[in-house]
Scaffold this active site. Structure first.
Site, PDB file in Angstrom:
ATOM      1  N   LYS A   1     -30.311 -71.990 -26.526  1.00  0.00           N
ATOM      2  CA  LYS A   1     -29.509 -72.880 -26.024  1.00  0.00           C
ATOM      3  C   LYS A   1     -28.642 -73.619 -27.013  1.00  0.00           C
ATOM      4  CE  LYS A   1     -30.541 -71.817 -21.610  1.00  0.00           C
ATOM      5  NZ  LYS A   1     -29.598 -71.111 -20.805  1.00  0.00           N
TER       6      LYS A   1
ATOM      7  N   SER B   1     -27.354 -65.795 -20.105  1.00  0.00           N
ATOM      8  CA  SER B   1     -27.084 -67.066 -19.980  1.00  0.00           C
ATOM      9  C   SER B   1     -26.196 -67.425 -21.090  1.00  0.00           C
ATOM     10  CB  SER B   1     -28.030 -68.031 -19.805  1.00  0.00           C
ATOM     11  OG  SER B   1     -28.858 -68.242 -20.928  1.00  0.00           O
TER      12      SER B   1
END
Length: 208
Positions: free
Chosen positions: A164, A127
């Site tokens: 993230k 990701s």
């Protein structure tokens, strides 16, 4: 040569029995036997440091990061420190939870701040590709908050931590991926309480 083989070799060179070496570092003879056989690979940080001191070497040599002890120095005088690699991040788990340490990685002292806690985590998934690749080790400074726009390790609903980019708004927190295949996740209002910051990403290690 494995870590266990190094410990055994140096123990014999110092004319120490397994029981004697264990008593010096505060563990039972059985623990030394397991270290030397390789059945225990996640040796506690404090025990590893004590082993290196008693055997007149460095933790880096015992772990195989150095081919030979070379010029022997105490850990405090070394240019490198051993940072734990933790298996997972979840609610309530701290950087130095011994039962969660799977390995150690050396970090130059100039890259960390005195008095702060650090840990390495291994990146899983794509990701955050291409900046973060699966298998990368990220050095994390353990802290409960980070600035907007920072790369951080966070937990969602107490699940395992993820890397993230974290962005704050007036009433929301957004977790952004780099890979465009993964859309941002926005948490608004009371949903922001589902997010917990574990730490700030400071460095990436990639091995080939």
């Amino acid at each position: 040569m494995t870590t266990g083989e190094r410990i055994k070799k140096l123990r014999k060179e110092h004319n120490l029995t397994q029981e004697e070496l264990g008593s010096y570092i505060g563990v039972q003879k059985a623990a030394i036997q397991k270290y030397e056989k390789g059945t225990v690979t996640n040796i506690k940080r404090d025990s590893l440091i004590k082993l290196a001191q008693i055997l007149e070497t460095t933790p880096e040599y015992l772990l195989g990061w150095e081919d030979a002890p070379g010029n022997i120095e105490t850990v405090d005088e070394s240019d490198f420190v051993s940072i734990p690699v933790i298996g997972k991040v979840a609610a309530g788990i701290t950087c130095f939870a011994d039962n969660n340490i799977v390995d150690y990685e050396p970090v130059h002292r100039s890259n960390i701040s005195s008095g702060e806690q650090y840990a390495f985590l291994r990146v899983i998934g794509d990701s955050m590709y291409p900046l973060f690749m699966e298998g990368d080790l990220v050095l994390v400074r353990c802290q409960s908050s980070v600035d907007s726009g920072s790369y951080a390790v966070v937990t969602i609903d107490g699940e395992d931590g993820v890397v993230k980019k974290i962005v704050y708004g007036s009433n929301f927190i957004e977790l952004q991926s780099i890979n465009p295949m993964y859309p941002p996740r926005r948490f608004e209002g009371e949903e922001v309480l589902r997010i917990r910051v574990f730490g700030l990403v400071k460095e990436i290690k990639r091995k080939f």
